[in-house]
Design a protein around this motif. Structure first.
Motif, PDB file in Angstrom:
ATOM      1  N   SER A  44       0.833  -1.201   0.000  1.00  0.00           N
ATOM      2  CA  SER A  44       0.000   0.000   0.000  1.00  0.00           C
ATOM      3  C   SER A  44       0.874   1.260   0.000  1.00  0.00           C
ATOM      4  CB  SER A  44      -0.916   0.020   1.221  1.00  0.00           C
ATOM      5  OG  SER A  44      -0.165   0.240   2.400  1.00  0.00           O
ATOM      6  N   ARG A  45       0.254   2.349  -0.401  1.00  0.00           N
ATOM      7  CA  ARG A  45       0.970   3.625  -0.415  1.00  0.00           C
ATOM      8  C   ARG A  45       1.395   4.018   0.998  1.00  0.00           C
ATOM      9  NH1 ARG A  45      -0.509   7.209  -4.940  1.00  0.00           N
ATOM     10  NH2 ARG A  45      -0.423   8.891  -3.435  1.00  0.00           N
ATOM     11  N   LEU A  46       0.561   3.715   1.969  1.00  0.00           N
ATOM     12  CA  LEU A  46       0.864   4.046   3.358  1.00  0.00           C
ATOM     13  C   LEU A  46       2.091   3.275   3.847  1.00  0.00           C
ATOM     14  CD1 LEU A  46       0.065   5.629   5.862  1.00  0.00           C
ATOM     15  CD2 LEU A  46      -1.487   3.782   6.452  1.00  0.00           C
ATOM     16  N   THR A  47       2.190   2.013   3.465  1.00  0.00           N
ATOM     17  CA  THR A  47       3.349   1.204   3.839  1.00  0.00           C
ATOM     18  C   THR A  47       4.619   1.805   3.249  1.00  0.00           C
ATOM     19  OG1 THR A  47       1.978  -0.776   3.932  1.00  0.00           O
ATOM     20  CG2 THR A  47       4.356  -1.103   3.766  1.00  0.00           C
ATOM     21  N   LEU A  55       5.090   4.972   2.388  1.00  0.00           N
ATOM     22  CA  LEU A  55       5.394   6.235   3.058  1.00  0.00           C
ATOM     23  C   LEU A  55       5.995   6.009   4.444  1.00  0.00           C
ATOM     24  CD1 LEU A  55       2.346   8.424   2.015  1.00  0.00           C
ATOM     25  CD2 LEU A  55       4.718   8.608   1.251  1.00  0.00           C
ATOM     26  N   ARG A  56       5.537   4.999   5.146  1.00  0.00           N
ATOM     27  CA  ARG A  56       6.120   4.687   6.456  1.00  0.00           C
ATOM     28  C   ARG A  56       7.580   4.292   6.318  1.00  0.00           C
ATOM     29  NH1 ARG A  56       0.958   1.378   8.688  1.00  0.00           N
ATOM     30  NH2 ARG A  56      -0.185   3.167   9.491  1.00  0.00           N
ATOM     31  N   HIS A  96       8.434  16.480   1.210  1.00  0.00           N
ATOM     32  CA  HIS A  96       7.244  16.158   0.430  1.00  0.00           C
ATOM     33  C   HIS A  96       7.614  15.781  -0.997  1.00  0.00           C
ATOM     34  CE1 HIS A  96       4.038  18.049   3.234  1.00  0.00           C
ATOM     35  NE2 HIS A  96       4.991  17.425   3.901  1.00  0.00           N
ATOM     36  N   TYR A 108       8.803  12.198  -0.824  1.00  0.00           N
ATOM     37  CA  TYR A 108       7.692  11.264  -0.701  1.00  0.00           C
ATOM     38  C   TYR A 108       6.963  11.097  -2.033  1.00  0.00           C
ATOM     39  CZ  TYR A 108       8.238  12.106   4.359  1.00  0.00           C
ATOM     40  OH  TYR A 108       8.723  12.228   5.622  1.00  0.00           O
ATOM     41  N   LEU A 149       6.558   7.631  -4.289  1.00  0.00           N
ATOM     42  CA  LEU A 149       5.258   7.127  -4.717  1.00  0.00           C
ATOM     43  C   LEU A 149       5.205   6.982  -6.242  1.00  0.00           C
ATOM     44  CD1 LEU A 149       2.958   9.169  -2.338  1.00  0.00           C
ATOM     45  CD2 LEU A 149       3.283   6.690  -2.319  1.00  0.00           C
TER      46      LEU A 149
END
Length: 66
Positions: free
Chosen positions: A17-20, A22-23, A44, A47, A51
Motif C-alpha cells: 500500500s501507499r501508506l506502507t 510512506l512509512r 514532500h 515522498y 510514490l
C-alpha cells in the motif's frame, strides 16, 4: 536528484500500500530532517517521488505479468 536507489532499499513489495511505502520512507529520514520546517518542501518532494517510482514499478509488473 533521483531517489530510485533509496526507494529500492526500502524493502517494500511492489504492490504494498501507499501508506506502507510512506512509512518506510519516513523511517529512512533522520529525526532532525523530519522535524525541520525548512525542509518540509524537500521531504514532500521525496515522498512524491517515491510514490511515483512505486507506480512505475507496478505498471512494469502488470505489463510483463511479473
Amino acid at each position: 536528484m533521483s531517489y530510485y536507489g533509496t526507494y529500492q532499499r526500502f524493502g517494500v513489495p511492489v504492490f504494498a500500500s501507499r501508506l506502507t511505502l510512506l512509512r518506510a520512507a519516513v523511517r529512512v529520514l533522520t529525526k532532525q530532517c523530519r522535524r525541520d520546517p525548512a525542509k518540509r518542501g524537500a521531504r514532500h518532494a521525496f515522498y512524491r517521488e517515491c510514490l511515483r517510482y512505486q507506480l512505475q514499478d507496478q505498471a512494469i509488473c502488470i505489463k510483463h505479468r511479473l
